[in-house]
Scaffold this active site. Structure first.
Site, short mmCIF file in Angstrom:
data_model
loop_
_atom_site.label_atom_id
_atom_site.label_comp_id
_atom_site.label_asym_id
_atom_site.label_seq_id
_atom_site.Cartn_x
_atom_site.Cartn_y
_atom_site.Cartn_z
N HIS A 182 0.81 -1.21 0.00
CA HIS A 182 0.00 0.00 0.00
C HIS A 182 0.85 1.26 0.00
CE1 HIS A 182 -3.29 -2.71 0.36
NE2 HIS A 182 -2.93 -3.10 1.56
N ASP A 187 4.22 -1.15 -4.39
CA ASP A 187 3.25 -1.96 -5.12
C ASP A 187 3.51 -1.91 -6.63
OD1 ASP A 187 2.12 -2.61 -2.74
OD2 ASP A 187 0.23 -1.56 -3.05
#
Length: 218
Positions: A182, A187
């Site tokens: 996150h 990511d």
């Protein structure tokens, strides 16, 4: 007359002139029209000397909420973003988006591609937030295809039977630190590794190209 054979070790030939650009966003909600875009990362790819897809250039921005943006506290709790932290170094959308476009256009020129295509995990979400920001700032020369995309959640479900990013990475033997999840940059890096792994795995299995150029023209 000798027929020309397409060399798929060139990126421009592998994706029909499209440059895959892996992106990830962190937001203050689920509605791209009303909720703030808070973080954006993008990574381009290239082919190595053996025709394998590898990460190339990257950019990453913390972004200031646009005027009137909705901020959902539950979303901030989920992604761990403190929008009031002065150390974020957040910039307005009208700085982040054009800078990303510059990087993408530079990579397109280097790879001989005519257009870029978004790659993301659950790509409709990320594409919607990027497109909403592009519209808000009236950005010019958007390099991305308006609707085509590669969704790594779908691709990973097909390749590995897993649609969650961490699970798909585990199946692909890509290390994944859940504590860094996150973060848009982390990511994006992991999604890039996953996308490259799937494309390269298909190459190793002999799954692309399926037929020779001469056969495809019959």
């Amino acid at each position: 007359m000798t027929e020309q054979v397409t060399d798929y070790n060139f990126l421009k030939n592998r994706f029909r002139g499209y440059l895959p650009v892996i992106i990830d966003v962190e937001t203050a909600g689920l509605n791209a029209q009303t909720d703030a875009l808070l973080e954006l990362a993008a990574i381009t790819v290239k082919m190595d000397e053996n025709g394998y897809l590898v990460p190339d250039q990257k950019c990453h921005f913390h972004i200031q909420p646009f005027e009137g943006a909705n901020i959902n506290p539950d979303s901030l709790k989920f992604n761990g973003i403190d929008i009031d932290n002065p150390l974020r170094g957040a910039v307005p959308e009208n700085i982040a988006i054009p800078e990303m476009f510059k990087m993408v256009r530079r990579a397109m020129k280097e790879q001989g591609c005519q257009r870029a295509v978004i790659v993301a995990h659950n790509a409709t979400f990320d594409q919607a937030f990027v497109q909403a920001a592009v519209k808000r700032i009236n950005a010019k020369r958007d390099p991305f295809h308006p609707f085509a995309m590669f969704d790594t959640a779908t691709l990973a479900g097909f390749m590995y039977g897993q649609t969650v990013l961490v699970k798909a990475c585990q199946m692909a033997k890509i290390p994944f630190d859940g504590k860094q999840a996150h973060s848009a940059l982390y990511d994006t890096e992991k999604t890039t590794e996953l996308f490259c792994a799937m494309v390269n795995r298909l190459k190793d299995l002999g799954g692309f190209p399926l037929v020779s150029d001469s056969e495809s023209n019959v």
